[in-house]
Design an enzyme around this catalytic site. Structure first.
Site, mmCIF file in Angstrom:
data_model
loop_
_atom_site.group_PDB
_atom_site.id
_atom_site.type_symbol
_atom_site.label_atom_id
_atom_site.label_comp_id
_atom_site.label_asym_id
_atom_site.label_seq_id
_atom_site.Cartn_x
_atom_site.Cartn_y
_atom_site.Cartn_z
ATOM 1 N N ASP A 4 3.687 84.030 66.806
ATOM 2 C CA ASP A 4 3.787 83.290 68.321
ATOM 3 C C ASP A 4 3.630 84.644 69.117
ATOM 4 O O ASP A 4 4.372 85.463 69.064
ATOM 5 C CB ASP A 4 5.154 82.835 68.419
ATOM 6 C CG ASP A 4 5.218 82.069 70.075
ATOM 7 O OD1 ASP A 4 4.199 82.010 70.596
ATOM 8 O OD2 ASP A 4 6.334 81.834 70.531
ATOM 9 N N ASP A 99 -1.781 80.425 71.866
ATOM 10 C CA ASP A 99 -1.145 81.531 71.594
ATOM 11 C C ASP A 99 -0.224 81.543 70.339
ATOM 12 O O ASP A 99 0.589 82.157 70.144
ATOM 13 C CB ASP A 99 -0.227 82.175 72.976
ATOM 14 C CG ASP A 99 0.806 81.046 73.151
ATOM 15 O OD1 ASP A 99 0.767 79.963 72.579
ATOM 16 O OD2 ASP A 99 2.057 81.298 74.030
ATOM 17 N N GLU A 100 -0.455 80.713 69.429
ATOM 18 C CA GLU A 100 0.362 80.609 68.149
ATOM 19 C C GLU A 100 -0.436 80.189 67.017
ATOM 20 O O GLU A 100 -1.395 79.085 67.380
ATOM 21 C CB GLU A 100 1.583 79.865 68.501
ATOM 22 C CG GLU A 100 1.325 78.501 68.942
ATOM 23 C CD GLU A 100 3.059 77.841 69.244
ATOM 24 O OE1 GLU A 100 3.984 78.136 68.495
ATOM 25 O OE2 GLU A 100 2.899 77.115 70.246
#
Length: 435
Positions: A4, A99-100
Site C-alpha cells: 500500500d 495505490d495498492e
C-alpha cells in the site's frame, strides 16, 4: 503480500516538485474550490487534514495548506512503474486500487524470511526507480485479508509480517472496522447484536450470524478467525457496470448546460464500453442538486447499446422525466413511456440532438452533479447495419475509436461540446489510451 503506497498522490506531487517537499499539501479533484482532498501529505495529516475532507474544511483547519490539482496520468505512470517492479518477483500481481496491490510470493519466497527479503528489495527499488518520497507499507500474511490488515500496522514505509500463529493476536488488537469488508453499517448491525470487538465476533454463534447477514455471516465468521481468500488473481474481472459522473463548475438550472455535460459523459461511457468490448442493456441517470439531495432513474431494454449519442438520447429523456416528476425515487421506466423505439437506439449523426418543445418549459432544479451509468453488460457483437447512412456511422465511429486508442479520449470532440470541459478524475487509474 499487500503493498500500500503511502499518501500516494501527495507523495507523487512532492517527488515531482521539490518546492512542495516538507510542506502540508492536499491533492484535490478537478476544481479546487468545489472538490475534496483526494490525498493529504504526511505533513498535512499530522496537522489534522484527512482524506476525503472538503477543501473548504481543510482550509479552515489548516489555512496554510497548499492545494494541488490532481494529475491522473502522472499517478498512472507511477502505478505502472511499481506494478512492473512487483512482477519481477511474481507473475501473480493483483492491482487492488490505484495505490495498492496484492502479490502471491509463495513460490518465489518459500518462507516468511524469504518474503521479508523480497519486501526489503521492493522497498529499495521503489526508492531508486520511482523516487525517494515514494514509499509503501507492506504486509505479509497467509491470506489477502490478513496481509492487508498487516500493511496498516506500520505507516509510513513499514514492513509487518504476520505468521499463522500470530493471526488471532493481531485481530484482537484492532477495531472491527479496521477489517476490510466491515464498514459502518455492518458494524452498527453487529453492535445491535452485542458484538463490538473482533473477539466477540469470533465467539458469536455462526447460525445467528447467518440468520442476520445471510451468506455474509459465513464471511464474518471466517474473517474473525483470520481466514480469508488466498488467491491472487492477476486478471482483472469483467466490470459489472461502466459510468461517469461530474460535478459541474457551478450549480445550474440551465437545461442546455446540463445537456452538454450529459452528452460529454455519454461519449466517454460509450467509448469505454466499445474499448472493453461491451454493450449495455440498462441505463441509469442521476443528479445531485444544490442542496446535496439526489435523484435517479433507470431504464432496461432488449437491444444493447454502446454509442454515446444513443446513450444520450435515453439518458436525456430519463433526466427530463426526472425533473418533471420533481424528485421522484429511483425507478425503472417502461420503454413505451420514453417514446423510443428500436430505431432510436441505432447510430445517429455526430451532431448534438436538439431539445423537444416541451423540454424547454421544464422548470429545472439547480443541479450540482450529473451522472450516467450503464449496467447489464453483454459482449459487443455488432452486425453490419442495413442502411448506408448507418454503415457510414459505424465506419466513422470505428476510426474515432482507433484514434482514441492511440492518442487518448481528448483527440476528438463534437462541435457542440467545444466549450464543455470534463476534466479527468484524480482518483482514476484506468486510462483511455495505450502508451
Amino acid at each position: 503480500m499487500h503493498i500500500d503506497m503511502n499518501s500516494y498522490f501527495a507523495s507523487v506531487e512532492q517527488q515531482a516538485n521539490p518546492f512542495l517537499r516538507g510542506k502540508a499539501i492536499g491533492v484535490t479533484g478537478k476544481r479546487k474550490e468545489r472538490s475534496v482532498v483526494a490525498a493529504a501529505s504526511r505533513e498535512a495529516k499530522k496537522l489534522g487534514v484527512k482524506t476525503a475532507m472538503s477543501t473548504w474544511e481543510a482550509k479552515k483547519i489548516l489555512p496554510s495548506i497548499i492545494l494541488v490539482a490532481g494529475d491522473p496520468e502522472k499517478y498512472g505512470d507511477i502505478t505502472r512503474r511499481f506494478n512492473a517492479i512487483f512482477r519481477d518477483y511474481t507473475d501473480l500481481v493483483e492491482q487492488f486500487s490505484v495505490d495498492e496491490s496484492f502479490l502471491d510470493v509463495t513460490d518465489t519466497a518459500k518462507d516468511y524470511l524469504g518474503a521479508t527479503a523480497i519486501a526489503l528489495t521492493i522497498r529499495d527499488r521503489l526508492r531508486r526507480e520511482c523516487g525517494e518520497l515514494i514509499t509503501a507499507s507492506i504486509g505479509i500474511a497467509p491470506n489477502k485479508l490478513m496481509a492487508k490488515l498487516s500493511s496498516e500496522r506500520v505507516k509510513p514505509n513499514g514492513i509487518t509480517v504476520t505468521q499463522p500463529h500470530q493471526l488471532i493476536s493481531l485481530l484482537d488488537s484492532v477495531e472491527l472496522q479496521d477489517i476490510c469488508g466491515i464498514g459502518s453499517r455492518i458494524a452498527d448491525r453487529l453492535d445491535r447484536m452485542g458484538i463490538r470487538t473482533v473477539k466477540q465476533l469470533r465467539e458469536h454463534r455462526l447460525d445467528e450470524l447467518v440468520r442476520e447477514f445471510k451468506s455474509y455471516g459465513y464471511w464474518l465468521h471466517e474473517a474473525a478467525h483470520g481466514r480469508g481468500d488466498d488467491e491472487v488473481n492477476p486478471n482483472a474481472e469483467d466490470p459489472k457496470s461502466i459510468g461517469h459522473s461530474y460535478t459541474l463548475p457551478t450549480n445550474t438550472s440551465d437545461p442546455i448546460v446540463i445537456q452538454h455535460y450529459l452528452l460529454a459523459l455519454c461519449d466517454k461511457v460509450g467509448w469505454r464500453l466499445r474499448r472493453d468490448g461491451f454493450a449495455a442493456r440498462c441505463v441509469t441517470v442521476y443528479v445531485r442538486y444544490g442542496d446535496f439531495s439526489g435523484d435517479g432513474k433507470q431504464r432496461r431494454f432488449q437491444e444493447a447499446v454502446n454509442d454515446g449519442l444513443a446513450l444520450f438520447e435515453i439518458g436525456w429523456e430519463l433526466l427530463s422525466n426526472l425533473q418533471q416528476t420533481h424528485r421522484a425515487p429511483l425507478q425503472d421506466t417502461p420503454s413505451s413511456s420514453l417514446g423510443l423505439d428500436s430505431a432510436s437506439l441505432s447510430l445517429r449523426s455526430m451532431g448534438a440532438p436538439s431539445f423537444r418543445p416541451h423540454e424547454q418549459n421544464v422548470c429545472w432544479l439547480p443541479v450540482r452533479l450529473v451522472g450516467i451509468n450503464t449496467s447489464q453488460l453483454v459482449p459487443d457483437h455488432r452486425s453490419i447495419p442495413l442502411f448506408k447512412k448507418d454503415q457510414k456511422m459505424v465506419s466513422a465511429l470505428s476510426a474515432l475509436d482507433k484514434l482514441q486508442t492511440r492518442y487518448g479520449d481528448t483527440v476528438w470532440t463534437r462541435a457542440s461540446l467545444l466549450k464543455t470541459d470534463v476534466l479527468a478524475r484524480t482518483s482514476g487509474f484506468r486510462y483511455d489510451h495505450e502508451l
